[in-house]
Scaffold this motif. Structure first.
Motif, short mmCIF file in Angstrom:
data_model
loop_
_atom_site.label_atom_id
_atom_site.label_comp_id
_atom_site.label_asym_id
_atom_site.label_seq_id
_atom_site.Cartn_x
_atom_site.Cartn_y
_atom_site.Cartn_z
N VAL A 1 0.85 -1.19 0.00
CA VAL A 1 0.00 0.00 0.00
C VAL A 1 0.88 1.24 0.00
O VAL A 1 1.84 1.34 0.77
CB VAL A 1 -0.92 0.03 1.24
CG1 VAL A 1 -1.77 1.31 1.23
CG2 VAL A 1 -1.81 -1.20 1.26
N LYS B 1 1.54 4.95 0.96
CA LYS B 1 1.08 5.84 2.01
C LYS B 1 1.90 7.12 2.03
O LYS B 1 3.10 7.10 1.75
CB LYS B 1 1.17 5.16 3.38
CG LYS B 1 0.32 3.92 3.52
CD LYS B 1 0.49 3.29 4.89
CE LYS B 1 -0.36 2.04 5.05
NZ LYS B 1 -0.18 1.42 6.38
N PHE C 1 -2.92 5.97 -0.68
CA PHE C 1 -3.11 6.43 -2.05
C PHE C 1 -3.44 5.26 -2.95
O PHE C 1 -2.94 4.15 -2.76
CB PHE C 1 -1.84 7.11 -2.58
CG PHE C 1 -1.69 8.54 -2.14
CD1 PHE C 1 -2.04 9.57 -2.99
CD2 PHE C 1 -1.18 8.85 -0.89
CE1 PHE C 1 -1.89 10.89 -2.60
CE2 PHE C 1 -1.04 10.16 -0.49
CZ PHE C 1 -1.40 11.19 -1.35
N SER C 2 -4.25 5.53 -3.96
CA SER C 2 -4.56 4.50 -4.95
C SER C 2 -3.49 4.46 -6.04
O SER C 2 -3.33 3.45 -6.72
CB SER C 2 -5.92 4.75 -5.58
OG SER C 2 -5.96 6.04 -6.20
N GLN C 3 -2.75 5.57 -6.21
CA GLN C 3 -1.70 5.62 -7.23
C GLN C 3 -0.48 4.81 -6.78
O GLN C 3 -0.25 4.59 -5.58
CB GLN C 3 -1.26 7.07 -7.49
CG GLN C 3 -2.34 7.95 -8.09
CD GLN C 3 -3.12 8.69 -7.03
OE1 GLN C 3 -3.15 8.31 -5.86
NE2 GLN C 3 -3.79 9.75 -7.44
N THR C 4 0.30 4.40 -7.74
CA THR C 4 1.56 3.73 -7.43
C THR C 4 2.61 4.78 -7.08
O THR C 4 2.44 5.98 -7.35
CB THR C 4 2.07 2.91 -8.63
OG1 THR C 4 2.43 3.81 -9.69
CG2 THR C 4 1.01 1.94 -9.11
#
Length: 257
Positions: A175, A177, A188-191
């Motif tokens: 995940v 963060k 965050f949903s982004q990489t």
């Protein structure tokens, strides 16, 4: 040399014209504009000058808007009272960037760079066009770096998060963060790769595959084994792990900081 000037401050315009006359008496100022709209109209109705000196902040908007309507294929020297738009691309590609008030020596150096790269090397029009388009692309990218995020939370709410408050972004158990200056954590949903592209590289450094660090978060740097670096944070509670910069990236870090 035929020069077109885009500048909306009368005092700055007069100062610039006086400096040009002193540095290059043979230079001809073929036109002036003080707005985005007038500049667009001028380029649509006139032949391309040899050089444009362009202020970024104009009375009716940003000078970057001009490039959405006209294709400027000559070299450009940008001027501004603000340094947040400075790009390394300006310094390595012959298009210069001058902070106001404009210094005579800096303007002289900009003219010398123009003569060397565009007269001395005799670049082709296609090469010039490609160079200008590359620079404008980088400029627009600089203007589009994220300054805020909306972080979804439980229920039907979003929490606004200012990029300036972010001290660290890292990956933990898959995940991504972010940790702010109050030790609050946000998922965050982004990489991490995507966030690295979205954030201003002058403010954040990709230390390794796991960490993206804000310059403001770094207290000092320790030299570690085999030429590696350890980034020591001002707030030790931000992360438990060592943030290590590899030997291969150590020189990049030193230049960035």
């Amino acid at each position: 040399m035929k020069i077109f000037i885009v500048e909306d401050e009368k005092a700055a315009l007069n100062n610039l014209k006086a400096l040009i006359s002193e540095i290059n008496p043979k230079a001809e100022i073929i036109g002036e504009s003080d707005t985005v709209c007038n500049t667009i109209e001028w380029f649509k109705g006139n032949a391309m000058p040899d050089l444009v000196i362009m202020d970024i902040h104009l009375a009716d908007g940003s000078a970057f808007e001009i490039f959405d309507y006209v294709d400027i294929t000559c070299p450009i020297i940008f001027t501004t009272a603000y340094d947040e738009y400075a790009l390394r691309a300006f310094k390595v590609s012959s298009i210069d960037y001058l902070l106001k008030p404009i210094n005579k020596d800096e303007l002289r150096n900009a003219f010398a760079k123009y003569e060397l790269l565009f007269n001395g090397n005799k670049t082709t029009k296609d090469e010039d066009d490609s160079l200008i388009k590359k620079i404008i692309k980088e400029i627009k990218k600089e203007n589009n770096y994220k300054t805020h995020f909306l972080i979804p939370v439980k229920g039907d709410k979003f929490i606004p998060l200012e990029v300036e408050s972010i001290m660290l972004i890292y990956i933990s158990e898959g995940v991504v963060k972010a940790v702010d200056n109050d030790n609050n954590q946000y998922a965050f949903s982004q990489t991490l790769d995507e966030l690295t592209e979205m954030l201003n590289p002058k403010l954040f450094f990709r230390a390794n595959r796991q960490f993206l660090v804000s310059k403001k978060a770094i207290r000092d740097v320790s030299i570690w084994f085999n030429g590696r670096l350890v980034l020591n944070l001002k707030n030790k509670a931000l992360v438990d792990e060592r943030i290590i910069v590899s030997k291969a990236r150590a020189a990049d870090f030193k230049e960035w900081f």
